[in-house]
Enzyme design. Structure first.
Site, short mmCIF file in Angstrom:
data_model
loop_
_atom_site.label_atom_id
_atom_site.label_comp_id
_atom_site.label_asym_id
_atom_site.label_seq_id
_atom_site.Cartn_x
_atom_site.Cartn_y
_atom_site.Cartn_z
N CYS A 1 59.64 -44.52 -41.95
CA CYS A 1 60.93 -43.87 -41.75
C CYS A 1 62.03 -44.93 -41.68
CB CYS A 1 60.90 -43.05 -40.46
SG CYS A 1 62.54 -42.40 -40.02
N HIS B 1 54.95 -57.18 -50.93
CA HIS B 1 55.89 -56.06 -51.12
C HIS B 1 55.41 -54.76 -50.51
CE1 HIS B 1 57.61 -58.47 -54.77
NE2 HIS B 1 58.01 -58.94 -53.61
#
Ligand code: NAD
Length: 264
Positions: free
Chosen positions: A142, A134
């Site tokens: 971004c 994860h």
């Protein structure tokens, strides 16, 4: 510092012995960890008795991709909470150290973690064996141009008064380099994890509710390939029926016992 989750008294000695035997005899052990290995380090889990979502179900929105992308207030709240998050001062605990010990014994094939706190690496686990399913909260990414940067740069900007700091390159939305609910896992990462689950003798799932997919499904992958599954968690999981041994108790106490003690 938050208290570790409440855990029941402890499993039967024969179950501890059985798990220890399986892990001692195994040549290739794949470990799958979850937030429960870091609660002793002061980082709350999501779904345990003291979990962030157990205490405040609304907090789930902060970890949901669509809400983060579409709602500036969710992003502002997320940055507010992140600045003061216990992860920045957390130190590895006995469970992290026990897994370093397992690696030193030469039997660790891979350390698959759902955690985003980098405490396995801080404890001394080899970065090449740690698979971060994860992502990591120690970097930003971004959402528009995919530029990555150290999280500390964004946190400095938040501390300086920016409530929702945009990407310094393109002005896009900045987010921690973690997989939120609603975001797909990196395919290469998932493939590595799948291979490690498929080619181990024992899969050891520790401190995870096994409620998040596809990570939880790795237990089935291992079991279907003939591996023994050991589950160590404070609460029942949906995969307990698949396991060869289930140990219910605290990971800080039990993990060092079943993998042979802390590294010396
Ligand atoms: P989860 O919150 O769903 O489950 C954690 C489990 O650990 C619970 O069943 C709880 O009972 C158990 N537990 C907690 N402390 C324990 C202890 N000391 N001993 C034994 N058991 C203990 O967490 P999850 O399964 O990892 O999945 C949730 C998602 O949350 C993951 O995707 C992960 O990325 C994210 N998360 C990560 C962190 C972190 O990086 N430390 C913290 C919170 C959430």
């Amino acid at each position: 510092m938050q208290e570790p989750d409440d855990v029941p008294p402890g499993p039967a000695t024969e179950d501890v012995d059985r798990a220890t035997g399986l892990l001692t005899r195994a040549r290739r052990v794949t470990v799958l960890t979850g937030a429960g290995v870091s609660t002793d380090s002061g980082i709350p889990d999501f779904r345990g008795p003291q979990g962030v979502w157990t205490r405040n179900p609304e907090a789930e929105r902060l970890s949901t991709f669509q809400d983060y992308r579409d709602d500036p207030e969710v992003r502002r709240e997320s940055w507010r909470q992140r600045v003061a998050h216990p992860v920045w001062s957390a130190r590895p605990g006995p469970a992290h150290e026990a897994l370093v010990s397992l690696e030193r014994s030469g039997r660790l094939l891979a350390l698959l973690t759902q955690n985003i706190d980098e405490l396995h690496q801080a404890a001394g686990s080899s970065p090449e064996l740690v698979v971060e399913l994860h992502g990591t909260v120690h970097r930003t990414e971004c959402l528009s141009c995919a530029a990555r940067a150290p999280m500390s740069e964004a946190l400095d900007r938040v501390a300086g008064g920016e409530q929702d700091p945009p990407c310094p390159h393109c002005g896009g939305i900045l987010k921690s380099a973690t997989i939120s609910f609603g975001q797909a896992l990196d395919l290469e990462v998932l493939e590595r994890a799948h291979d490690a689950a498929q080619s181990c003798d024992v899969l050891l799932a520790v401190g995870t509710s096994l409620g998040v997919h596809p990570a939880a499904g790795l237990v089935d992958v291992a079991a279907s390939a003939g591996a023994d599954v050991v589950i160590l968690n404070g609460e029942p999981t949906p995969y307990d029926d698949v396991a060869t041994v289930v140990l219910r108790g605290g990971v800080g106490e039990l993990l060092p016992r079943i993998v042979g003690g802390t590294p010396g």
